[in-house]
Scaffold this motif. Structure first.
Motif, PDB file in Angstrom:
ATOM      1  N   ARG A  90      25.132  17.630  40.276  1.00 21.33           N
ATOM      2  CA  ARG A  90      23.959  16.889  40.754  1.00 21.33           C
ATOM      3  C   ARG A  90      23.289  16.139  39.610  1.00 21.33           C
ATOM      4  N   GLN A  91      23.180  16.811  38.456  1.00 20.06           N
ATOM      5  CA  GLN A  91      22.555  16.157  37.308  1.00 20.06           C
ATOM      6  C   GLN A  91      23.358  14.933  36.883  1.00 20.06           C
ATOM      7  N   LYS A  92      24.673  15.048  36.929  1.00 22.07           N
ATOM      8  CA  LYS A  92      25.523  13.918  36.538  1.00 22.07           C
ATOM      9  C   LYS A  92      25.354  12.751  37.511  1.00 22.07           C
ATOM     10  N   ARG A  93      25.302  13.085  38.824  1.00 23.87           N
ATOM     11  CA  ARG A  93      25.121  12.021  39.810  1.00 23.87           C
ATOM     12  C   ARG A  93      23.773  11.340  39.615  1.00 23.87           C
ATOM     13  N   ARG A  94      22.738  12.128  39.377  1.00 17.94           N
ATOM     14  CA  ARG A  94      21.415  11.539  39.175  1.00 17.94           C
ATOM     15  C   ARG A  94      21.404  10.671  37.928  1.00 17.94           C
ATOM     16  N   SER A  95      22.073  11.120  36.879  1.00 24.02           N
ATOM     17  CA  SER A  95      22.127  10.340  35.651  1.00 24.02           C
ATOM     18  C   SER A  95      22.794   8.987  35.898  1.00 24.02           C
ATOM     19  N   THR A  96      23.828   8.974  36.735  1.00 24.60           N
ATOM     20  CA  THR A  96      24.508   7.722  37.059  1.00 24.60           C
ATOM     21  C   THR A  96      23.566   6.764  37.775  1.00 24.60           C
ATOM     22  N   VAL A  97      22.809   7.280  38.737  1.00 23.90           N
ATOM     23  CA  VAL A  97      21.865   6.441  39.474  1.00 23.90           C
ATOM     24  C   VAL A  97      20.775   5.908  38.550  1.00 23.90           C
ATOM     25  N   VAL A  98      20.271   6.766  37.669  1.00 20.52           N
ATOM     26  CA  VAL A  98      19.255   6.338  36.703  1.00 20.52           C
ATOM     27  C   VAL A  98      19.787   5.194  35.852  1.00 20.52           C
ATOM     28  N   ASP A  99      21.033   5.295  35.405  1.00 21.08           N
ATOM     29  CA  ASP A  99      21.631   4.244  34.585  1.00 21.08           C
ATOM     30  C   ASP A  99      21.761   2.939  35.368  1.00 21.08           C
ATOM     31  N   VAL A 100      22.171   3.042  36.639  1.00 26.80           N
ATOM     32  CA  VAL A 100      22.319   1.856  37.483  1.00 26.80           C
ATOM     33  C   VAL A 100      20.980   1.141  37.637  1.00 26.80           C
ATOM     34  N   LEU A 101      19.940   1.898  37.942  1.00 24.70           N
ATOM     35  CA  LEU A 101      18.625   1.289  38.143  1.00 24.70           C
ATOM     36  C   LEU A 101      18.083   0.700  36.844  1.00 24.70           C
ATOM     37  N   ALA A 102      18.302   1.385  35.734  1.00 27.37           N
ATOM     38  CA  ALA A 102      17.818   0.868  34.445  1.00 27.37           C
ATOM     39  C   ALA A 102      18.513  -0.447  34.099  1.00 27.37           C
ATOM     40  N   HIS A 103      19.802  -0.532  34.408  1.00 27.71           N
ATOM     41  CA  HIS A 103      20.539  -1.775  34.148  1.00 27.71           C
ATOM     42  C   HIS A 103      19.904  -2.936  34.903  1.00 27.71           C
ATOM     43  N   TRP A 104      19.643  -2.734  36.202  1.00 27.39           N
ATOM     44  CA  TRP A 104      19.098  -3.836  36.997  1.00 27.39           C
ATOM     45  C   TRP A 104      17.636  -4.103  36.676  1.00 27.39           C
ATOM     46  N   ARG A 105      16.919  -3.090  36.261  1.00 28.10           N
ATOM     47  CA  ARG A 105      15.543  -3.302  35.783  1.00 28.10           C
ATOM     48  C   ARG A 105      15.534  -4.289  34.619  1.00 28.10           C
ATOM     49  N   ASP A 106      16.473  -4.089  33.696  1.00 22.77           N
ATOM     50  CA  ASP A 106      16.521  -4.957  32.517  1.00 22.77           C
ATOM     51  C   ASP A 106      17.043  -6.350  32.856  1.00 22.77           C
ATOM     52  N   VAL A 107      18.029  -6.431  33.749  1.00 23.75           N
ATOM     53  CA  VAL A 107      18.586  -7.723  34.135  1.00 23.75           C
ATOM     54  C   VAL A 107      17.544  -8.574  34.862  1.00 23.75           C
ATOM     55  N   LEU A 108      16.808  -7.949  35.782  1.00 25.09           N
ATOM     56  CA  LEU A 108      15.867  -8.689  36.621  1.00 25.09           C
ATOM     57  C   LEU A 108      14.473  -8.790  36.015  1.00 25.09           C
ATOM     58  N   GLY A 109      14.195  -7.942  35.040  1.00 28.91           N
ATOM     59  CA  GLY A 109      12.849  -7.924  34.479  1.00 28.91           C
ATOM     60  C   GLY A 109      11.826  -7.462  35.494  1.00 28.91           C
ATOM     61  N   ALA A 110      12.218  -6.450  36.294  1.00 31.47           N
ATOM     62  CA  ALA A 110      11.336  -5.942  37.350  1.00 31.47           C
ATOM     63  C   ALA A 110      11.634  -4.468  37.582  1.00 31.47           C
ATOM     64  N   PRO A 111      10.637  -3.692  37.999  1.00 32.28           N
ATOM     65  CA  PRO A 111      10.903  -2.295  38.367  1.00 32.28           C
ATOM     66  C   PRO A 111      11.890  -2.235  39.537  1.00 32.28           C
ATOM     67  N   VAL A 112      12.752  -1.230  39.531  1.00 31.45           N
ATOM     68  CA  VAL A 112      13.746  -1.077  40.591  1.00 31.45           C
ATOM     69  C   VAL A 112      13.586   0.317  41.202  1.00 31.45           C
ATOM     70  N   TYR A 113      13.653   0.358  42.527  1.00 32.22           N
ATOM     71  CA  TYR A 113      13.452   1.585  43.280  1.00 32.22           C
ATOM     72  C   TYR A 113      14.705   1.871  44.123  1.00 32.22           C
ATOM     73  N   TYR A 114      14.980   3.150  44.360  1.00 27.41           N
ATOM     74  CA  TYR A 114      16.067   3.545  45.256  1.00 27.41           C
ATOM     75  C   TYR A 114      15.517   4.604  46.196  1.00 27.41           C
ATOM     76  N   ALA A 115      15.687   4.394  47.498  1.00 26.33           N
ATOM     77  CA  ALA A 115      15.113   5.315  48.473  1.00 26.33           C
ATOM     78  C   ALA A 115      16.051   5.485  49.661  1.00 26.33           C
ATOM     79  N   VAL A 116      15.918   6.611  50.348  1.00 21.00           N
ATOM     80  CA  VAL A 116      16.704   6.885  51.549  1.00 21.00           C
ATOM     81  C   VAL A 116      15.777   7.425  52.633  1.00 21.00           C
TER      82      VAL A 116
END
Length: 241
Positions: A69-95
């Motif tokens: 679970r920690q590894k999966r969460r780390s992957t999601v955190v990395d994905v969101l951080a990448h797009w945060r930096d690319v877009l210059g905007a906060p990024v959210y993920y929700a279900v």
């Protein structure tokens, strides 16, 4: 501790179990030491013994599950951080899970802060793009059930006024189109949310911007949406977090 971990790793490599002598040989431990550690690990629930063979026990499997679970969460955190930096905007993920809006992860920085959750996101789905996007993916019965539990309430002068108006708006949302809201949840903030197809689970990724940067909102959302396909595997796995 290191020797015990070495034993656990060696046992984990044997799907059908292994005897003590083989484990001693593969770990390079003396046989008496191996027996002592195996007895301790069995007693603590990290291993189990069956017909002279040793297998991972429930305690070790719980650790493994937690690590995954920690590894999966780390992957999601990395994905969101990448797009945060690319877009210059906060990024959210929700279900939307078991009748509730769950914001799984938010990636922002001091320079590009996320919208402050001043009113519980779960109870105010009618007012923010994340909630509107998730609700738009539900069937009519599920939407009405949600609004029975969390009825529309005015948060700002721009918030939709009643359940009927919101339901009409949600019916007009085109499939796979970004959902936007402008200062409906928080004054001075605009948001866009992108619907995600993750099996039967309603999900979304979203961004927010200061209201004076509204001109950037849809282009940034569409840029994120155009690249979203490569991220779906990582996000789908995170649902089990």
């Amino acid at each position: 501790m290191q020797r015990a971990m070495r034993l656990l790793e060696t046992v984990a490599a044997h799907e059908y179990g292994a005897p003590a002598k083989q484990l001693a040989r593969e770990t390079g431990l003396a046989l008496p030491t191996t027996y002592h550690l195996l007895r301790t690990l069995v007693h603590e629930g990290y291993l189990r013994r069956d017909k002279g063979l040793f297998f991972l026990g429930e305690a070790a499997e719980r650790l493994s599950s937690s690590g995954a679970r920690q590894k999966r969460r780390s992957t999601v955190v990395d994905v969101l951080a990448h797009w945060r930096d690319v877009l210059g905007a906060p990024v959210y993920y929700a279900v939307y899970r078991e009748g509730e809006i769950e914001v799984m992860c938010v990636s922002d920085t001091p320079g590009i802060p996320a919208v402050e959750e001043w009113a519980d996101f779960r109870e105010t789905g009618h007012a923010h793009a994340i909630g509107q996007c998730l609700l738009s993916q539900l069937d009519e019965e599920a939407r009405r059930d949600h609004l029975d539990r969390y009825p529309v309430q005015a948060l700002t002068p721009y918030t939709v006024r009643d359940n009927h108006s919101l339901l009409r708006r949600l019916e007009r949302v085109r499939r796979m189109e970004p959902v936007t809201e402008r200062q409906e949840y928080a004054l001075g903030a605009v948001c866009a949310a992108i619907p995600l197809t993750l099996g039967t689970t309603a999900a979304t990724m979203a961004i927010s911007l200061p209201a004076h940067q509204e001109h950037r909102l849809l282009p940034a959302a569409r840029q994120l949406q155009s690249e979203i396909g490569s991220l779906l595997g990582s996000l789908a796995l995170s649902i089990s977090m």
